[in-house]
Design a protein around this motif. Sequence first.
Motif, mmCIF file in Angstrom:
data_model
loop_
_atom_site.group_PDB
_atom_site.id
_atom_site.type_symbol
_atom_site.label_atom_id
_atom_site.label_comp_id
_atom_site.label_asym_id
_atom_site.label_seq_id
_atom_site.Cartn_x
_atom_site.Cartn_y
_atom_site.Cartn_z
ATOM 1 N N TYR A 159 0.814 -1.219 0.000
ATOM 2 C CA TYR A 159 0.000 0.000 0.000
ATOM 3 C C TYR A 159 0.844 1.264 0.000
ATOM 4 C CZ TYR A 159 -4.272 -2.627 0.072
ATOM 5 O OH TYR A 159 -5.292 -3.457 -0.296
ATOM 6 N N GLU A 160 2.002 1.214 0.634
ATOM 7 C CA GLU A 160 2.889 2.382 0.551
ATOM 8 C C GLU A 160 3.235 2.675 -0.906
ATOM 9 O OE1 GLU A 160 4.995 1.337 4.754
ATOM 10 O OE2 GLU A 160 6.361 1.655 3.048
ATOM 11 N N LEU A 161 3.380 1.617 -1.668
ATOM 12 C CA LEU A 161 3.711 1.784 -3.095
ATOM 13 C C LEU A 161 2.500 2.188 -3.923
ATOM 14 C CD1 LEU A 161 5.980 -1.341 -3.761
ATOM 15 C CD2 LEU A 161 6.715 1.033 -3.574
ATOM 16 N N GLY A 162 1.366 2.322 -3.281
ATOM 17 C CA GLY A 162 0.166 2.678 -4.029
ATOM 18 C C GLY A 162 -0.437 1.475 -4.727
ATOM 19 N N ALA A 163 -0.112 0.281 -4.261
ATOM 20 C CA ALA A 163 -0.649 -0.969 -4.823
ATOM 21 C C ALA A 163 -0.467 -0.988 -6.342
ATOM 22 C CB ALA A 163 -2.104 -1.144 -4.419
ATOM 23 N N TYR A 164 -1.455 -1.484 -7.054
ATOM 24 C CA TYR A 164 -1.407 -1.433 -8.522
ATOM 25 C C TYR A 164 -2.111 -0.165 -8.989
ATOM 26 C CZ TYR A 164 -0.319 -6.471 -9.086
ATOM 27 O OH TYR A 164 0.264 -7.709 -9.084
ATOM 28 N N ASP A 165 -1.753 0.295 -10.150
ATOM 29 C CA ASP A 165 -2.526 1.347 -10.801
ATOM 30 C C ASP A 165 -3.911 0.769 -11.101
ATOM 31 O OD1 ASP A 165 -3.762 3.044 -12.572
ATOM 32 O OD2 ASP A 165 -2.224 2.881 -14.146
ATOM 33 N N PRO A 166 -4.953 1.275 -10.438
ATOM 34 C CA PRO A 166 -6.284 0.701 -10.646
ATOM 35 C C PRO A 166 -6.844 0.998 -12.038
ATOM 36 C CG PRO A 166 -6.416 2.604 -9.195
ATOM 37 C CD PRO A 166 -4.958 2.374 -9.456
ATOM 38 N N GLY A 167 -6.138 1.835 -12.778
ATOM 39 C CA GLY A 167 -6.586 2.150 -14.137
ATOM 40 C C GLY A 167 -6.151 1.106 -15.160
ATOM 41 N N LEU A 168 -5.464 0.055 -14.699
ATOM 42 C CA LEU A 168 -5.067 -0.999 -15.640
ATOM 43 C C LEU A 168 -6.209 -2.001 -15.773
ATOM 44 C CD1 LEU A 168 -1.422 -1.615 -14.328
ATOM 45 C CD2 LEU A 168 -2.131 -0.190 -16.248
ATOM 46 N N ASP A 169 -6.512 -2.345 -16.992
ATOM 47 C CA ASP A 169 -7.680 -3.184 -17.251
ATOM 48 C C ASP A 169 -7.341 -4.640 -17.555
ATOM 49 O OD1 ASP A 169 -9.561 -1.163 -16.930
ATOM 50 O OD2 ASP A 169 -9.304 -0.484 -19.008
ATOM 51 N N VAL A 170 -8.155 -5.533 -17.112
ATOM 52 C CA VAL A 170 -8.230 -6.940 -17.488
ATOM 53 C C VAL A 170 -6.951 -7.753 -17.292
ATOM 54 C CG1 VAL A 170 -9.011 -8.609 -19.228
ATOM 55 C CG2 VAL A 170 -9.980 -6.319 -19.170
ATOM 56 N N TRP A 171 -5.946 -7.517 -18.085
ATOM 57 C CA TRP A 171 -4.773 -8.403 -18.105
ATOM 58 C C TRP A 171 -3.629 -7.661 -18.773
ATOM 59 C CZ3 TRP A 171 -1.371 -10.392 -21.666
ATOM 60 C CH2 TRP A 171 -0.703 -11.590 -21.349
ATOM 61 N N GLY A 172 -2.431 -7.822 -18.225
ATOM 62 C CA GLY A 172 -1.236 -7.374 -18.936
ATOM 63 C C GLY A 172 -0.678 -6.041 -18.461
ATOM 64 N N GLY A 173 0.648 -5.978 -18.411
ATOM 65 C CA GLY A 173 1.333 -4.722 -18.104
ATOM 66 C C GLY A 173 1.486 -4.451 -16.623
ATOM 67 N N GLU A 174 0.630 -5.065 -15.810
ATOM 68 C CA GLU A 174 0.699 -4.782 -14.369
ATOM 69 C C GLU A 174 1.982 -5.350 -13.766
ATOM 70 O OE1 GLU A 174 -0.613 -7.617 -15.203
ATOM 71 O OE2 GLU A 174 0.192 -8.888 -13.609
ATOM 72 N N ASN A 175 2.531 -6.393 -14.381
ATOM 73 C CA ASN A 175 3.802 -6.927 -13.872
ATOM 74 C C ASN A 175 4.934 -5.935 -14.103
ATOM 75 O OD1 ASN A 175 3.457 -7.488 -16.653
ATOM 76 N ND2 ASN A 175 4.989 -9.108 -16.587
ATOM 77 N N MET A 176 4.885 -5.205 -15.227
ATOM 78 C CA MET A 176 5.890 -4.164 -15.474
ATOM 79 C C MET A 176 5.686 -3.029 -14.468
ATOM 80 S SD MET A 176 7.695 -5.165 -18.054
ATOM 81 C CE MET A 176 7.507 -6.777 -18.797
ATOM 82 N N GLU A 177 4.437 -2.638 -14.294
ATOM 83 C CA GLU A 177 4.164 -1.527 -13.382
ATOM 84 C C GLU A 177 4.693 -1.825 -11.992
ATOM 85 O OE1 GLU A 177 1.028 1.171 -11.023
ATOM 86 O OE2 GLU A 177 0.771 -0.958 -11.215
ATOM 87 N N ILE A 178 4.299 -2.968 -11.448
ATOM 88 C CA ILE A 178 4.695 -3.251 -10.066
ATOM 89 C C ILE A 178 6.206 -3.449 -9.976
ATOM 90 C CG2 ILE A 178 4.348 -5.786 -10.025
ATOM 91 C CD1 ILE A 178 2.780 -4.159 -7.225
ATOM 92 N N SER A 179 6.806 -3.996 -11.018
ATOM 93 C CA SER A 179 8.260 -4.211 -10.987
ATOM 94 C C SER A 179 9.020 -2.883 -10.968
ATOM 95 C CB SER A 179 8.705 -5.026 -12.199
ATOM 96 O OG SER A 179 8.081 -6.294 -12.206
ATOM 97 N N PHE A 180 8.676 -1.978 -11.880
ATOM 98 C CA PHE A 180 9.373 -0.684 -11.913
ATOM 99 C C PHE A 180 9.153 0.059 -10.604
ATOM 100 C CE2 PHE A 180 8.541 -0.802 -16.755
ATOM 101 C CZ PHE A 180 9.622 -1.652 -16.923
ATOM 102 N N LYS A 181 7.920 0.012 -10.149
ATOM 103 C CA LYS A 181 7.554 0.706 -8.926
ATOM 104 C C LYS A 181 8.344 0.155 -7.743
ATOM 105 C CE LYS A 181 3.061 1.811 -8.270
ATOM 106 N NZ LYS A 181 1.635 1.435 -8.124
ATOM 107 N N ILE A 182 8.395 -1.150 -7.629
ATOM 108 C CA ILE A 182 9.122 -1.754 -6.507
ATOM 109 C C ILE A 182 10.583 -1.310 -6.525
ATOM 110 C CG2 ILE A 182 10.025 -3.926 -5.566
ATOM 111 C CD1 ILE A 182 7.307 -5.202 -6.479
#
Length: 581
Positions: A325-348
């Motif tokens: 949650y400190e990291l702001g979790a996932y961008d909730p604007g990402l839809d359905v499938w895909g790209g969230e692994n890049m988002e969380i990785s860069f963010k982490i």
Amino acid sequence: EAHPDEPAPKPVQPEDVKDEQKEQRQETGKKDVGPPKKPHEPVELGGGEGSKVKAISKPGGVHKVLSLDVTQSPRDDKALGQFGHAALVGSEEDVEVRRRWDEGHFNVYLSDQIPLDRAIPDTRPEMCARNLVHDDLPTTSVIFCFVDEVWSTLLRSVHSVINRSPEHLLKEIILVDDFSTRDYLKEPLDKYMSQFPKVRIVRLKEREGLIRARLAGAAVAKGDVLTFLDSHVECNVGWLEPLLERVYQDRRKVPCPVIEVISDKDMSYNLVDNFQRGIFKWPLVFGWSPVPDSYIKETNMTIADPIRCPVMAGGLFSIDKKFFYELGAYDPGLDVWGGENMEISFKIWMCGGEIEIIPCSRVGHIFRGQNPYKFPKDRQKTVERNLARVVEVWLDGYKDLFYGHGYHHLLDKEAIHIGNLTDQIGLRKKLECKSFKWYLDNVYPDMVAPLVKAEGMVFNLGLRKCLSLQKSSVSFETCDLSRQSQHFNHTWMRHIRQQDLCIAPQAKGNGVVLKSCDNADLDIRWFHQSTNSALAEHLISESVSHHMCLEAGPQGDSVCLKPCVPTNALQKWQFTHYHHI
Ligand code: UD2
Ligand code: MN
């Protein structure tokens, strides 16, 4: 089985770890399993770490990883697929196999006949079973989100967690039903799961996609750590403690298990190569790549050491809930499938965390050729849009590299409805996250990421002179690398650029002018085939109204656009240096 020459560790039943004992452990720091160890002695888990960052020792008792597996001596050792063996069906059943394939894009027919609690080979490197972990590890909520998952694989996933996780560490299993349409996932699933007090089912009222489904699961989770899993996995022996140990050592570590392969065809459990890490290539395509041998040697890395990963595959990982949650979790604007692994990785990585693969933790996953569910909108457009959101927030100037690899069309932000990014950009500022350049330099230094495709002087083959920018117009000079006026970049946006100025075709007429560079301006792109300074090639204007070649005037007094002629040397150009990716 995995280590036939080694006696299988005596399975410890989950009941062995009772609540009273747990409380007692926390109070006294005493352990009830494994060899004694002095409370403050530094604990080296899994030997010298590849990351060179030594494990931070924590006070408190330790014990040998619990190699829990109530299924190692299964009820029916002749059952289909038992011990993770390949299961074959008679050829007369092929029709059934094919008929049911699309329900999950794997061999659903076979899966339905394999025990829900089958044994699988313990594929951990030998030393893993001897590793020590702390007695007072944090608890975890295991979150599975799913849409129309096949009954037997969903259940096998849940059983594998229940059977192979220490009871006291498993706070709960949260099943997030992402608005599935199949009836068996309604009352029958509720009914089945009612035998497991730890399983909670969250049902979404509309299809949210895996990203928001995970967020919904996280929102109700009560454990200290969130562990996300796909809904068609089998957790292997001893999978959980090594993950939680890493989080316990350092709450900003985000450990992932090794993802092994459950065959989509015969449901066999297959181990994968050691020393693999998660990486990406342009344009943000996830892949696996071996840790370089030289690195393994230099750091004395063993097959059981954590492996630092520039990016994670996405599906399977543990993360401290507060850190998430400190990291702001996932961008909730990402839809359905895909790209969230890049988002969380860069963010982490950019905001203070680390991603690791823990070889002592292994989970099998059915990799499928296709998504077995429908995308509410076009699949490709959904994934592209997700990626564009990630790129706009995290990639800084390197985003041109992404767009330049076949994604120019995403620059038209209105056409792709990228959505609002204020919160995401604000978050990155607030967290004071590092730059993408820092990430590349420190986390993924072997990534090739030049900001330009080609640079230096732009030599004309026919004229044997170089382009020069003089008093804001384009002309020719005798080539001289020391002159800044002769330095141009051919960028990933296919601009011919000097500082902020781009060479552009004249709106009317055949001349060229200078324009301020704008990624969305289609008229200022120049296609150049050469990737090699020994080869002069055309510079073809991509402007819709022109689509002609840049040509030097024979006297060197002009440069203009002319219809392309393959043999005309006055239309052939070469940059001093080309970058390769
Ligand atoms: C990989 C990841 C997956 C996710 C994805 C990129 C692994 C093993 N898997 O693809 O977790 O990171 O890359 O986004 O690393 N689901 C929903 N709602 C949806 C779509 C999917 O709940 O709208 C569920 C689905 O049932 C499954 C999970 O999300 O349990 C991941 O989907 P997948 O298995 O199709 O993704 P996969 O393994 O191809
Ligand atoms: Mn999956």
